[in-house]
Structure formats: structure tokens, C-alpha cells
Design a protein around this motif. Structure first.
Motif, PDB file in Angstrom:
ATOM      1  N   ARG A 182       0.817  -1.225   0.000  1.00 22.36           N
ATOM      2  CA  ARG A 182       0.000   0.000   0.000  1.00 22.36           C
ATOM      3  C   ARG A 182       0.850   1.275   0.000  1.00 22.36           C
ATOM      4  O   ARG A 182       0.344   2.364  -0.287  1.00 22.36           O
ATOM      5  CB  ARG A 182      -0.940   0.005   1.203  1.00 22.36           C
ATOM      6  CG  ARG A 182      -0.225   0.091   2.544  1.00 22.36           C
ATOM      7  CD  ARG A 182      -1.217  -0.002   3.721  1.00 22.36           C
ATOM      8  NE  ARG A 182      -0.539  -0.208   4.978  1.00 22.36           N
ATOM      9  CZ  ARG A 182      -0.259   0.774   5.852  1.00 22.36           C
ATOM     10  NH1 ARG A 182      -0.635   2.000   5.594  1.00 22.36           N
ATOM     11  NH2 ARG A 182       0.358   0.491   6.983  1.00 22.36           N
ATOM     12  N   ASP A 183       2.164   1.153   0.296  1.00 25.34           N
ATOM     13  CA  ASP A 183       3.054   2.308   0.354  1.00 25.34           C
ATOM     14  C   ASP A 183       3.673   2.666  -0.998  1.00 25.34           C
ATOM     15  O   ASP A 183       4.299   3.727  -1.123  1.00 25.34           O
ATOM     16  CB  ASP A 183       4.207   2.043   1.331  1.00 25.34           C
ATOM     17  CG  ASP A 183       3.727   1.792   2.742  1.00 25.34           C
ATOM     18  OD1 ASP A 183       2.834   2.532   3.205  1.00 25.34           O
ATOM     19  OD2 ASP A 183       4.247   0.856   3.383  1.00 25.34           O
ATOM     20  N   VAL A 184       3.527   1.820  -1.984  1.00 27.66           N
ATOM     21  CA  VAL A 184       4.216   2.041  -3.261  1.00 27.66           C
ATOM     22  C   VAL A 184       3.875   3.392  -3.888  1.00 27.66           C
ATOM     23  O   VAL A 184       4.781   4.111  -4.327  1.00 27.66           O
ATOM     24  CB  VAL A 184       3.991   0.857  -4.233  1.00 27.66           C
ATOM     25  CG1 VAL A 184       4.553   1.166  -5.614  1.00 27.66           C
ATOM     26  CG2 VAL A 184       4.636  -0.405  -3.667  1.00 27.66           C
ATOM     27  N   PRO A 185       2.617   3.818  -3.936  1.00 28.42           N
ATOM     28  CA  PRO A 185       2.353   5.156  -4.498  1.00 28.42           C
ATOM     29  C   PRO A 185       3.050   6.272  -3.716  1.00 28.42           C
ATOM     30  O   PRO A 185       3.591   7.214  -4.318  1.00 28.42           O
ATOM     31  CB  PRO A 185       0.829   5.280  -4.426  1.00 28.42           C
ATOM     32  CG  PRO A 185       0.340   3.866  -4.466  1.00 28.42           C
ATOM     33  CD  PRO A 185       1.361   3.089  -3.670  1.00 28.42           C
ATOM     34  N   ALA A 186       3.068   6.180  -2.391  1.00 28.29           N
ATOM     35  CA  ALA A 186       3.741   7.211  -1.590  1.00 28.29           C
ATOM     36  C   ALA A 186       5.247   7.193  -1.835  1.00 28.29           C
ATOM     37  O   ALA A 186       5.869   8.252  -1.973  1.00 28.29           O
ATOM     38  CB  ALA A 186       3.435   7.003  -0.107  1.00 28.29           C
ATOM     39  N   ILE A 187       5.838   6.013  -1.909  1.00 28.63           N
ATOM     40  CA  ILE A 187       7.280   5.911  -2.174  1.00 28.63           C
ATOM     41  C   ILE A 187       7.590   6.502  -3.544  1.00 28.63           C
ATOM     42  O   ILE A 187       8.560   7.252  -3.707  1.00 28.63           O
ATOM     43  CB  ILE A 187       7.767   4.450  -2.076  1.00 28.63           C
ATOM     44  CG1 ILE A 187       7.641   3.939  -0.640  1.00 28.63           C
ATOM     45  CG2 ILE A 187       9.199   4.307  -2.579  1.00 28.63           C
ATOM     46  CD1 ILE A 187       7.841   2.441  -0.487  1.00 28.63           C
ATOM     47  N   ALA A 197       8.997   9.692   4.511  1.00 28.83           N
ATOM     48  CA  ALA A 197      10.398   9.376   4.219  1.00 28.83           C
ATOM     49  C   ALA A 197      10.486   7.914   3.804  1.00 28.83           C
ATOM     50  O   ALA A 197       9.618   7.105   4.149  1.00 28.83           O
ATOM     51  CB  ALA A 197      11.273   9.629   5.438  1.00 28.83           C
ATOM     52  N   PHE A 198      11.560   7.599   3.076  1.00 25.27           N
ATOM     53  CA  PHE A 198      11.803   6.208   2.702  1.00 25.27           C
ATOM     54  C   PHE A 198      13.292   5.961   2.579  1.00 25.27           C
ATOM     55  O   PHE A 198      14.087   6.884   2.376  1.00 25.27           O
ATOM     56  CB  PHE A 198      11.094   5.847   1.389  1.00 25.27           C
ATOM     57  CG  PHE A 198      11.816   6.316   0.155  1.00 25.27           C
ATOM     58  CD1 PHE A 198      12.632   5.454  -0.568  1.00 25.27           C
ATOM     59  CD2 PHE A 198      11.695   7.625  -0.286  1.00 25.27           C
ATOM     60  CE1 PHE A 198      13.316   5.891  -1.699  1.00 25.27           C
ATOM     61  CE2 PHE A 198      12.367   8.073  -1.412  1.00 25.27           C
ATOM     62  CZ  PHE A 198      13.171   7.200  -2.124  1.00 25.27           C
ATOM     63  N   ALA A 199      13.653   4.702   2.684  1.00 26.00           N
ATOM     64  CA  ALA A 199      15.003   4.221   2.393  1.00 26.00           C
ATOM     65  C   ALA A 199      14.835   2.963   1.555  1.00 26.00           C
ATOM     66  O   ALA A 199      14.155   2.027   1.964  1.00 26.00           O
ATOM     67  CB  ALA A 199      15.761   3.913   3.680  1.00 26.00           C
ATOM     68  N   LEU A 200      15.418   2.954   0.361  1.00 25.60           N
ATOM     69  CA  LEU A 200      15.333   1.812  -0.542  1.00 25.60           C
ATOM     70  C   LEU A 200      16.724   1.184  -0.619  1.00 25.60           C
ATOM     71  O   LEU A 200      17.701   1.879  -0.872  1.00 25.60           O
ATOM     72  CB  LEU A 200      14.888   2.281  -1.932  1.00 25.60           C
ATOM     73  CG  LEU A 200      14.496   1.155  -2.861  1.00 25.60           C
ATOM     74  CD1 LEU A 200      13.015   1.282  -3.181  1.00 25.60           C
ATOM     75  CD2 LEU A 200      15.301   1.212  -4.128  1.00 25.60           C
TER      76      LEU A 200
END
Length: 162
Positions: A15-20, A68-71
Motif C-alpha cells: 500500500r506504500d508504493v504510491p507514496a514511495i 520518508a523512505f530508504a530503498l
């Protein structure tokens, strides 16, 4: 330094993919590289959550939103004969920089590398991003002055691989 807001770090979920994806676009704008961005939720999703995922992500939530994200992904050191953790991108929305989210993401990634028995934790930083360089050095990272990234992409990669 601003007062730390309440935030939650967690593993990314589908569910986070659009936000990322939205945050990746913000990162590209910050780095003045928007012209290179091709990511969409549809192109990112299979690499995070498909049959053979090749990347993982952590996200930070504040106020019910992903801010925020870290990939990251696994690489390998032939010298250490051990895998490593490579941070591809870390981005915190500007309003929340200095709140501890970036440091918390990096510390969690370091803990993941230790938990998995990896030999190192690496990432790149743009040479003009002095704030990030100072932040990383303050946390104990060494900016490797002798190493440069080599890259082949796009049409050049197609020609090279033909």
C-alpha cells in the motif's frame, strides 16, 4: 534542530508504493534529476513485492502519512566474502529534516546489516550535498574520496549489451 515529531519506522508494504513513488519524484527534483525519472507505482511494485523482489524499503510515517523512505538491496564484497547492504536512496521530506527520521532510518539499516551478518553498509552521496556529507560523517561514515561510480544506462547499455 527542530523538535522530533512522533514518527513510526516500518518495512514498506504494498500500500506504500504510491507514496514511495511520490517521494522518489521529490528526491529527483531535489537532486535536479527529474528528467531521468521513469518510476511509477506499476513499475516499482514488482521489484519490491513481486515474485522475485530485488529491493527492500523502509518507510517513516508521521501524522498518518509516509514522509520518508530508504530503498536498499544486497550487494557482495569479494574481499570480505560476505554480502553487504547498499542504500540506493534515502529521502526525508524537507519539513521533517532535522527531526531524527534520517538518522533513525540509517541506524535501522545498520541494525539490519548486523542482524543479517553483512560485512558492510554502503551508499553514495552527491559531491555538492554538503549537508548530507556532514550528516553522514557525524554519524561515523567515511566518504570514500578515491572511488567513483561507473554507470552505463539507456541506449548506451543496449549497445553495450548487444
Amino acid at each position: 534542530m527542530s523538535t522530533a515529531p512522533d514518527f513510526l519506522l516500518r518495512a514498506a508494504e504494498p500500500r506504500d508504493v504510491p507514496a514511495i513513488t511520490g517521494l522518489i519524484h521529490e528526491l529527483a527534483e531535489f537532486e535536479k534529476l527529474s528528467h531521468l525519472v521513469q518510476v511509477t507505482p506499476e513499475t516499482l511494485h514488482p521489484h519490491l513485492f513481486g515474485d522475485k523482489p530485488v529491493v527492500e524499503a523502509l518507510v517513516a510515517e508521521a501524522g498518518g502519512a509516509v514522509v520518508a523512505f530508504a530503498l536498499f538491496f544486497t550487494n557482495f564484497s569479494t574481499f570480505l566474502a560476505r554480502p553487504g547492504l547498499y542504500l540506493e536512496d534515502l529521502y526525508v521530506q524537507p519539513a521533517l529534516r532535522g527531526s531524527g527520521i534520517g538518522q533513525a532510518l540509517l541506524e535501522r539499516l545498520g541494525a539490519i546489516a548486523v542482524e543479517r551478518g553483512y560485512g558492510r553498509f554502503e551508499w553514495s552521496v552527491l559531491d555538492w550535498n554538503e549537508n548530507a556529507i556532514r550528516f553522514y560523517e557525524k554519524m561515523g561514515a567515511t566518504v570514500m574520496p578515491d572511488w567513483r561510480i561507473c554507470r552505463i544506462t539507456g541506449d548506451e547499455l543496449k549497445r553495450f549489451g548487444a
